[in-house]
Scaffold this motif. Sequence first.
Motif, PDB file in Angstrom:
ATOM      1  N   HIS A  86       0.824  -1.212   0.000  1.00  0.00           N
ATOM      2  CA  HIS A  86       0.000   0.000   0.000  1.00  0.00           C
ATOM      3  C   HIS A  86       0.860   1.264   0.000  1.00  0.00           C
ATOM      4  CE1 HIS A  86      -3.931  -2.040   1.526  1.00  0.00           C
ATOM      5  NE2 HIS A  86      -3.521  -2.510   0.378  1.00  0.00           N
ATOM      6  N   ARG A  87       1.939   1.253   0.753  1.00  0.00           N
ATOM      7  CA  ARG A  87       2.857   2.396   0.769  1.00  0.00           C
ATOM      8  C   ARG A  87       3.485   2.586  -0.618  1.00  0.00           C
ATOM      9  NH1 ARG A  87       5.056   1.294   5.356  1.00  0.00           N
ATOM     10  NH2 ARG A  87       6.685  -0.044   4.539  1.00  0.00           N
ATOM     11  N   GLY A  88       3.848   1.466  -1.252  1.00  0.00           N
ATOM     12  CA  GLY A  88       4.432   1.524  -2.595  1.00  0.00           C
ATOM     13  C   GLY A  88       3.458   2.056  -3.631  1.00  0.00           C
ATOM     14  N   ILE A  89       2.184   1.667  -3.518  1.00  0.00           N
ATOM     15  CA  ILE A  89       1.166   2.166  -4.445  1.00  0.00           C
ATOM     16  C   ILE A  89       1.011   3.676  -4.285  1.00  0.00           C
ATOM     17  CG2 ILE A  89      -1.277   2.103  -5.065  1.00  0.00           C
ATOM     18  CD1 ILE A  89      -1.294  -0.817  -4.038  1.00  0.00           C
ATOM     19  N   SER A  90       0.977   4.148  -3.053  1.00  0.00           N
ATOM     20  CA  SER A  90       0.862   5.594  -2.803  1.00  0.00           C
ATOM     21  C   SER A  90       2.060   6.337  -3.380  1.00  0.00           C
ATOM     22  CB  SER A  90       0.754   5.877  -1.304  1.00  0.00           C
ATOM     23  OG  SER A  90      -0.476   5.422  -0.811  1.00  0.00           O
ATOM     24  N   ASP A  91       3.247   5.781  -3.197  1.00  0.00           N
ATOM     25  CA  ASP A  91       4.446   6.404  -3.760  1.00  0.00           C
ATOM     26  C   ASP A  91       4.361   6.438  -5.282  1.00  0.00           C
ATOM     27  OD1 ASP A  91       5.445   6.735  -1.198  1.00  0.00           O
ATOM     28  OD2 ASP A  91       6.809   5.015  -1.320  1.00  0.00           O
ATOM     29  N   PHE A  92       3.912   5.332  -5.884  1.00  0.00           N
ATOM     30  CA  PHE A  92       3.782   5.247  -7.340  1.00  0.00           C
ATOM     31  C   PHE A  92       2.784   6.285  -7.851  1.00  0.00           C
ATOM     32  CE2 PHE A  92       1.755   3.703 -11.190  1.00  0.00           C
ATOM     33  CZ  PHE A  92       2.839   3.364 -11.981  1.00  0.00           C
ATOM     34  N   ALA A  93       1.680   6.467  -7.143  1.00  0.00           N
ATOM     35  CA  ALA A  93       0.623   7.391  -7.569  1.00  0.00           C
ATOM     36  C   ALA A  93       1.099   8.838  -7.571  1.00  0.00           C
ATOM     37  CB  ALA A  93      -0.600   7.253  -6.670  1.00  0.00           C
ATOM     38  N   GLY A  94       2.043   9.155  -6.697  1.00  0.00           N
ATOM     39  CA  GLY A  94       2.522  10.525  -6.601  1.00  0.00           C
ATOM     40  C   GLY A  94       1.541  11.405  -5.848  1.00  0.00           C
ATOM     41  N   PRO A  95       1.914  12.651  -5.597  1.00  0.00           N
ATOM     42  CA  PRO A  95       1.044  13.542  -4.831  1.00  0.00           C
ATOM     43  C   PRO A  95      -0.134  14.039  -5.662  1.00  0.00           C
ATOM     44  CG  PRO A  95       2.992  14.714  -5.554  1.00  0.00           C
ATOM     45  CD  PRO A  95       3.187  13.279  -5.968  1.00  0.00           C
ATOM     46  N   CYS A  96      -1.186  14.381  -4.977  1.00  0.00           N
ATOM     47  CA  CYS A  96      -2.355  15.003  -5.607  1.00  0.00           C
ATOM     48  C   CYS A  96      -2.029  16.479  -5.866  1.00  0.00           C
ATOM     49  CB  CYS A  96      -3.555  14.877  -4.669  1.00  0.00           C
ATOM     50  SG  CYS A  96      -5.084  15.609  -5.321  1.00  0.00           S
ATOM     51  N   GLU A  97      -2.716  17.070  -6.805  1.00  0.00           N
ATOM     52  CA  GLU A  97      -2.509  18.497  -7.105  1.00  0.00           C
ATOM     53  C   GLU A  97      -2.773  19.388  -5.901  1.00  0.00           C
ATOM     54  OE1 GLU A  97      -4.736  19.682 -10.530  1.00  0.00           O
ATOM     55  OE2 GLU A  97      -3.622  18.353 -11.858  1.00  0.00           O
ATOM     56  N   CYS A  98      -3.645  18.920  -4.975  1.00  0.00           N
ATOM     57  CA  CYS A  98      -3.976  19.738  -3.801  1.00  0.00           C
ATOM     58  C   CYS A  98      -2.885  19.668  -2.730  1.00  0.00           C
ATOM     59  CB  CYS A  98      -5.305  19.293  -3.203  1.00  0.00           C
ATOM     60  SG  CYS A  98      -5.209  17.788  -2.204  1.00  0.00           S
ATOM     61  N   GLY A 100      -2.208  16.742  -1.181  1.00  0.00           N
ATOM     62  CA  GLY A 100      -2.485  15.534  -0.409  1.00  0.00           C
ATOM     63  C   GLY A 100      -1.802  14.315  -1.004  1.00  0.00           C
ATOM     64  N   ARG A 101      -2.095  13.170  -0.415  1.00  0.00           N
ATOM     65  CA  ARG A 101      -1.471  11.912  -0.819  1.00  0.00           C
ATOM     66  C   ARG A 101      -2.555  10.914  -1.214  1.00  0.00           C
ATOM     67  NH1 ARG A 101       3.309   9.172  -0.062  1.00  0.00           N
ATOM     68  NH2 ARG A 101       3.158   6.981   0.544  1.00  0.00           N
ATOM     69  N   TYR A 102      -2.378  10.279  -2.369  1.00  0.00           N
ATOM     70  CA  TYR A 102      -3.295   9.225  -2.791  1.00  0.00           C
ATOM     71  C   TYR A 102      -3.016   7.971  -1.968  1.00  0.00           C
ATOM     72  CZ  TYR A 102      -4.756  11.872  -6.887  1.00  0.00           C
ATOM     73  OH  TYR A 102      -5.289  12.818  -7.716  1.00  0.00           O
ATOM     74  N   THR A 103      -4.086   7.383  -1.413  1.00  0.00           N
ATOM     75  CA  THR A 103      -3.945   6.178  -0.611  1.00  0.00           C
ATOM     76  C   THR A 103      -5.002   5.155  -1.005  1.00  0.00           C
ATOM     77  OG1 THR A 103      -5.413   6.918   1.165  1.00  0.00           O
ATOM     78  CG2 THR A 103      -3.075   7.501   1.367  1.00  0.00           C
ATOM     79  N   VAL A 104      -4.700   3.888  -0.731  1.00  0.00           N
ATOM     80  CA  VAL A 104      -5.632   2.805  -1.022  1.00  0.00           C
ATOM     81  C   VAL A 104      -6.863   2.893  -0.122  1.00  0.00           C
ATOM     82  CG1 VAL A 104      -5.910   0.287  -0.990  1.00  0.00           C
ATOM     83  CG2 VAL A 104      -3.804   1.292  -1.875  1.00  0.00           C
ATOM     84  N   ASP A 105      -6.676   3.375   1.094  1.00  0.00           N
ATOM     85  CA  ASP A 105      -7.794   3.437   2.040  1.00  0.00           C
ATOM     86  C   ASP A 105      -8.355   4.847   2.224  1.00  0.00           C
ATOM     87  OD1 ASP A 105      -5.612   4.452   3.375  1.00  0.00           O
ATOM     88  OD2 ASP A 105      -5.834   3.186   5.136  1.00  0.00           O
ATOM     89  N   GLY A 106      -8.063   5.734   1.277  1.00  0.00           N
ATOM     90  CA  GLY A 106      -8.606   7.096   1.354  1.00  0.00           C
ATOM     91  C   GLY A 106     -10.125   7.084   1.237  1.00  0.00           C
ATOM     92  N   LEU A 107     -10.771   7.964   1.957  1.00  0.00           N
ATOM     93  CA  LEU A 107     -12.228   8.012   1.985  1.00  0.00           C
ATOM     94  C   LEU A 107     -12.777   8.898   0.874  1.00  0.00           C
ATOM     95  CD1 LEU A 107     -12.727   8.502   5.822  1.00  0.00           C
ATOM     96  CD2 LEU A 107     -12.974   6.384   4.503  1.00  0.00           C
ATOM     97  N   PRO A 108     -13.943   8.525   0.327  1.00  0.00           N
ATOM     98  CA  PRO A 108     -14.588   9.445  -0.617  1.00  0.00           C
ATOM     99  C   PRO A 108     -15.003  10.717   0.121  1.00  0.00           C
ATOM    100  CG  PRO A 108     -15.967   7.498  -0.222  1.00  0.00           C
ATOM    101  CD  PRO A 108     -14.707   7.317   0.546  1.00  0.00           C
ATOM    102  N   ARG A 109     -15.011  11.822  -0.602  1.00  0.00           N
ATOM    103  CA  ARG A 109     -15.379  13.106  -0.005  1.00  0.00           C
ATOM    104  C   ARG A 109     -16.392  13.812  -0.902  1.00  0.00           C
ATOM    105  NH1 ARG A 109     -11.911  15.098   3.986  1.00  0.00           N
ATOM    106  NH2 ARG A 109     -10.150  13.720   4.373  1.00  0.00           N
ATOM    107  N   CYS A 110     -17.201  14.609  -0.275  1.00  0.00           N
ATOM    108  CA  CYS A 110     -18.164  15.418  -1.011  1.00  0.00           C
ATOM    109  C   CYS A 110     -17.391  16.407  -1.890  1.00  0.00           C
ATOM    110  CB  CYS A 110     -19.052  16.170  -0.023  1.00  0.00           C
ATOM    111  SG  CYS A 110     -20.142  17.386  -0.807  1.00  0.00           S
ATOM    112  N   PRO A 111     -17.711  16.478  -3.184  1.00  0.00           N
ATOM    113  CA  PRO A 111     -17.002  17.428  -4.053  1.00  0.00           C
ATOM    114  C   PRO A 111     -17.299  18.889  -3.722  1.00  0.00           C
ATOM    115  CG  PRO A 111     -18.627  16.157  -5.301  1.00  0.00           C
ATOM    116  CD  PRO A 111     -18.644  15.642  -3.901  1.00  0.00           C
ATOM    117  N   LYS A 112     -18.383  19.129  -2.986  1.00  0.00           N
ATOM    118  CA  LYS A 112     -18.771  20.508  -2.656  1.00  0.00           C
ATOM    119  C   LYS A 112     -18.113  20.997  -1.364  1.00  0.00           C
ATOM    120  CE  LYS A 112     -22.850  23.419  -2.296  1.00  0.00           C
ATOM    121  NZ  LYS A 112     -24.316  23.431  -2.271  1.00  0.00           N
ATOM    122  N   CYS A 113     -18.195  20.188  -0.284  1.00  0.00           N
ATOM    123  CA  CYS A 113     -17.694  20.667   1.019  1.00  0.00           C
ATOM    124  C   CYS A 113     -16.543  19.821   1.586  1.00  0.00           C
ATOM    125  CB  CYS A 113     -18.827  20.732   2.027  1.00  0.00           C
ATOM    126  SG  CYS A 113     -19.382  19.131   2.643  1.00  0.00           S
TER     127      CYS A 113
END
Length: 128
Positions: A86-98, A100-113
């Motif tokens: 999982h750590r390797g996948i996050s490293d492979f994905a690279g950082p998000c434009e915001c 943050g960090r992409y993770t396998v267990d990241g939670l969905p979030r409301c696009p508005k708030c």
Amino acid sequence: MGHHAETKCLDCGYTFWESYGGGFTFHLLRCDQCGDSKQIAFDELGELHLQYLKGLDGCYCVATLEYDEYVRKHAPVTSITEEEYHRGISDFAGPCECGGRYTVDGLPRCPKCKSTRLEEGMVGPMYD
């Protein structure tokens, strides 16, 4: 196998369609800050995915049973733990434009708030 679902934010009331879960041959990652999603196919991960399969007691999923068994028996790689994978996948994905960090267990979030307090409603199409 993943699915799409009509989702309602319990904080702001916004309703939207969200993807839940990866597929038989890819992971669905989410940014830990903004909730942006990113798909990464197992074959893009190359040796990292093979190392993970090598360390499993069984197959990753029924759809890839024969391939997973072949890798476990014949791939010339060293096995890694799920945590390392999982750590390797996050490293492979690279950082998000915001930032943050992409993770396998990241939670969905409301696009508005950006709340994670969501309620799944009507389930739409399934996907692999």
